[in-house]
Design a protein around this motif. Structure first.
Motif, mmCIF file in Angstrom:
data_model
loop_
_atom_site.group_PDB
_atom_site.id
_atom_site.type_symbol
_atom_site.label_atom_id
_atom_site.label_comp_id
_atom_site.label_asym_id
_atom_site.label_seq_id
_atom_site.Cartn_x
_atom_site.Cartn_y
_atom_site.Cartn_z
ATOM 1 N N LEU A 150 -19.950 -46.279 6.867
ATOM 2 C CA LEU A 150 -20.189 -46.334 8.306
ATOM 3 C C LEU A 150 -21.535 -47.000 8.590
ATOM 4 N N LEU A 151 -22.558 -46.649 7.830
ATOM 5 C CA LEU A 151 -23.885 -47.238 8.051
ATOM 6 C C LEU A 151 -23.870 -48.749 7.843
ATOM 7 N N LYS A 152 -23.108 -49.215 6.870
ATOM 8 C CA LYS A 152 -23.025 -50.673 6.650
ATOM 9 C C LYS A 152 -22.440 -51.381 7.868
ATOM 10 N N SER A 153 -21.572 -50.712 8.590
ATOM 11 C CA SER A 153 -20.976 -51.300 9.791
ATOM 12 C C SER A 153 -21.869 -51.167 11.008
ATOM 13 N N VAL A 154 -22.472 -49.997 11.179
ATOM 14 C CA VAL A 154 -23.197 -49.709 12.412
ATOM 15 C C VAL A 154 -24.639 -50.216 12.418
ATOM 16 N N LEU A 155 -25.322 -50.192 11.294
ATOM 17 C CA LEU A 155 -26.736 -50.576 11.281
ATOM 18 C C LEU A 155 -27.007 -51.994 11.777
ATOM 19 N N PRO A 156 -26.215 -52.989 11.402
ATOM 20 C CA PRO A 156 -26.496 -54.333 11.927
ATOM 21 C C PRO A 156 -26.411 -54.422 13.454
ATOM 22 N N GLU A 179 -27.498 -46.412 34.142
ATOM 23 C CA GLU A 179 -26.132 -46.753 33.720
ATOM 24 C C GLU A 179 -25.773 -46.020 32.430
ATOM 25 N N ARG A 180 -24.530 -45.570 32.357
ATOM 26 C CA ARG A 180 -24.015 -45.004 31.105
ATOM 27 C C ARG A 180 -23.973 -46.107 30.055
ATOM 28 N N PRO A 181 -24.371 -45.793 28.821
ATOM 29 C CA PRO A 181 -24.379 -46.831 27.797
ATOM 30 C C PRO A 181 -22.988 -47.309 27.386
ATOM 31 N N ASP A 182 -21.962 -46.475 27.579
ATOM 32 C CA ASP A 182 -20.633 -46.857 27.112
ATOM 33 C C ASP A 182 -19.824 -47.653 28.126
ATOM 34 N N ASN A 183 -20.106 -47.471 29.442
ATOM 35 C CA ASN A 183 -19.264 -48.182 30.410
ATOM 36 C C ASN A 183 -20.028 -48.752 31.605
ATOM 37 N N GLY A 184 -21.332 -48.542 31.670
ATOM 38 C CA GLY A 184 -22.137 -49.116 32.742
ATOM 39 C C GLY A 184 -22.047 -48.396 34.077
ATOM 40 N N GLU A 185 -21.251 -47.338 34.156
ATOM 41 C CA GLU A 185 -21.118 -46.607 35.415
ATOM 42 C C GLU A 185 -22.389 -45.830 35.721
ATOM 43 N N GLN A 186 -22.601 -45.571 37.010
ATOM 44 C CA GLN A 186 -23.746 -44.783 37.451
ATOM 45 C C GLN A 186 -23.275 -43.562 38.217
ATOM 46 N N ARG A 197 -18.588 -45.739 20.362
ATOM 47 C CA ARG A 197 -17.893 -46.921 19.839
ATOM 48 C C ARG A 197 -18.826 -48.120 19.734
ATOM 49 N N PHE A 198 -18.748 -48.785 18.613
ATOM 50 C CA PHE A 198 -19.434 -50.046 18.363
ATOM 51 C C PHE A 198 -18.390 -51.001 17.816
ATOM 52 N N ALA A 199 -17.943 -51.920 18.657
ATOM 53 C CA ALA A 199 -16.904 -52.880 18.260
ATOM 54 C C ALA A 199 -15.697 -52.123 17.699
ATOM 55 N N SER A 200 -15.388 -52.289 16.419
ATOM 56 C CA SER A 200 -14.178 -51.698 15.849
ATOM 57 C C SER A 200 -14.433 -50.389 15.097
#
Length: 163
Positions: free
Chosen positions: A34-40, A74-81, A148-151
């Protein structure tokens, strides 16, 4: 220690702090795959946060950036306020400076700024390694979430605190 608004000139030095912090502190709570995917994705300074006016860096010894963090309406996942709600964003302290009050100093600046803008509650999507930090500030956990981060998804906790 000085806490000041971040600027685009801080981008490279903030990335150094994010890389050192997240690659060290997340290891105890997440798998290497997971870290290899998320850290970049999460270790690069976010230009929109840098331009927000509500993202900060902590400096020691003049120019040395030892931490960063901020908030947005704004919410980080969808930008809603939602009226009165602010969202804690990308807090990190260099591993050589954890426990030195860096995160708390940045948080206090965020809280003061948010309160002056009418925010009465903060929400944080806390990585599992950051739960203790947020609890020490007074946040409580309300539910387990997957950020969620991409996939891929990163197990986290949604935490809240009235300010």
């Amino acid at each position: 220690m000085i806490v000041r608004p971040a600027t685009s000139k801080d981008e490279d030095r903030m990335t150094v702090v994010l890389e050192a912090s997240y690659s060290t502190l997340l290891r105890a709570h997440y798998t290497l795959s997971l870290l290899k995917s998320v850290l970049p994705v999460i270790t690069k300074a976010n230009s929109s946060l840098l331009a927000s006016g509500s993202y900060f860096v902590a400096q020691k010894n003049g120019e040395m950036i030892v931490g960063c963090g901020g908030w947005t309406p704004e919410r980080p996942d969808n930008g809603e306020q939602e009226e009165g709600v602010g969202h804690i964003r990308r807090f990190a302290a260099h591993p050589d400076h954890t426990g030195d009050g860096v995160g708390r100093a940045i948080y206090e600046v965020c809280e003061a700024q948010a309160r002056s803008g009418g925010v009465t509650r903060f929400e944080a999507y806390a990585t599992l390694s950051a739960v203790g930090f947020y609890r020490a500030l007074g946040f409580t956990s309300i539910e387990r979430i997957d950020v969620r981060f991409a996939s891929f998804r990163c197990p986290s906790l949604k935490m809240v605190m009235n300010i």
